[in-house]
Design an enzyme around this catalytic site. Structure first.
Site, PDB file in Angstrom:
ATOM      1  CG  ASP A  11      -1.794   1.237   1.296  1.00  0.00           C
ATOM      2  OD1 ASP A  11      -2.384   1.589   0.262  1.00  0.00           O
ATOM      3  OD2 ASP A  11      -1.881   1.885   2.364  1.00  0.00           O
ATOM      4  CB  CYS A 185      -9.977   5.308  -0.151  1.00  0.00           C
ATOM      5  SG  CYS A 185      -8.501   5.963   0.639  1.00  0.00           S
TER       6      CYS A 185
HETATM    7  N1  DGL Z   1      -3.923   3.932  -0.104  1.00  0.00           N
HETATM    8  C1  DGL Z   1      -4.602   4.992  -0.831  1.00  0.00           C
HETATM    9  C2  DGL Z   1      -5.829   4.424  -1.540  1.00  0.00           C
HETATM   10  O1  DGL Z   1      -6.382   3.414  -1.151  1.00  0.00           O
HETATM   11  C3  DGL Z   1      -5.002   6.117   0.082  1.00  0.00           C
HETATM   12  C4  DGL Z   1      -3.856   6.950   0.604  1.00  0.00           C
HETATM   13  C5  DGL Z   1      -3.052   7.614  -0.494  1.00  0.00           C
HETATM   14  O2  DGL Z   1      -3.552   8.560  -1.145  1.00  0.00           O
HETATM   15  O3  DGL Z   1      -1.932   7.191  -0.702  1.00  0.00           O
HETATM   16  O4  DGL Z   1      -6.262   4.987  -2.514  1.00  0.00           O
END
Ligand code: DGL
Length: 266
Positions: A11, A185
């Site tokens: 992530d 998200c």
């Molecule tokens: N991990 C990102 C998503 O799921 C959220 C945080 C980011 O913008 O890096 O889109």
């Protein structure tokens, strides 16, 4: 293939812990390597080229740890880069967009689905395309909610500020009469209690849970589940700010994840 090899999850930072938690719950015997690119976080405001370049480095890192399967826990990376990543690597990979879309289709009764995510995810139209591919008569309303990620990272997911912010964003879905909302998200599952207070009857689709179920199904179907039923291990790697990652992860999981290792990734 040696089934004892770990599952790799990556992530842009700590948000993917929501996916880690579900995978740990559904696959308690699997070893897991979690990689959070905290140095380049957030991905949600970056271009497709940048997210793809960073994601490639993340996959490379996980392959260096000999993973048997890659979970792209980040919605932004799944939306912008997964199709390309799949052409680069032979390791099986899954993202969170298709699984979230399938679950939304299964949940909706009136065919009106809302999708929320980062700016990059919403602008990519990846959820829209995935949903329409499943059923082209669906009515879909998508909205970027860029203030949600910082609220969660500040530990303010349950505050009045979060509630007011959520109200402003989510009133559009009330008007649209969506009966299902995709939390597109990694951070949004943290906001479920607040979202539920505003959209009382809307079904909330958490891509983390759906992805974990899909990973289990795919590993089982391809005889890739770990045979050893001893306690499994998890290791955490980040590219910056180990203590902050550890604090948020511990608080979300409700236990101490132990040492978080700092790594450089190209
Ligand atoms: N991990 C990102 C998503 O799921 C959220 C945080 C980011 O913008 O890096 O889109």
């Amino acid at each position: 293939m040696n089934n004892n090899r770990p599952i790799g999850i990556f992530d842009s930072g700590v948000g993917g812990i929501t996916v880690f938690k579900e995978i740990r719950k559904h696959l308690p015997y699997e070893n897991i390597i979690y990689f959070g690119d905290t140095k380049h976080n957030p991905y949600g405001s970056k271009s497709k080229e940048t997210v793809t370049r960073l994601s490639t480095g993340n996959v490379q890192f996980l392959l260096g740890k000999n993973v048997k399967y890659v979970v792209v826990a980040c919605n932004t990376a799944s939306a912008l880069s997964l199709p390309l990543l799949k052409t680069f690597y032979s390791v099986p990979m899954i993202g969170v967009v298709d699984t979230g879309a399938k679950a939304a289709l299964a949940a909706t009764e009136n065919g009106k689905i809302g999708v929320i995510g980062t700016r990059a995810t919403i602008e990519s139209r990846a959820y829209l395309k995935a949903l329409l591919k499943l059923n082209k008569s669906l009515k879909i309303k998508s909205l970027a909610c860029p203030l949600f990620v910082p609220l969660v990272e500040e530990g303010w997911a349950k505050t009045k500020v979060a509630e007011l912010t959520a109200f402003e964003y989510l009133k559009a879905f009330k008007e649209f009469k969506a009966d299902t909302l995709v939390l597109g998200c990694t951070h949004y599952p943290f906001l479920k209690p607040v979202i539920r207070r505003i959209l009382k009857t809307t079904r909330l689709i958490d891509s983390a849970t759906e992805t974990a179920k899909a990973v289990k199904q795919e590993l089982a179907a391809n005889s890739m589940l770990r045979e050893n039923k001893n306690k499994a291990a998890a290791a955490f790697y980040v590219t910056d700010a180990t203590a902050r990652f550890q604090k948020i992860a511990n608080s979300f999981l409700g236990y101490d994840i132990g040492k978080v290792r700092l790594v450089e990734v190209e």
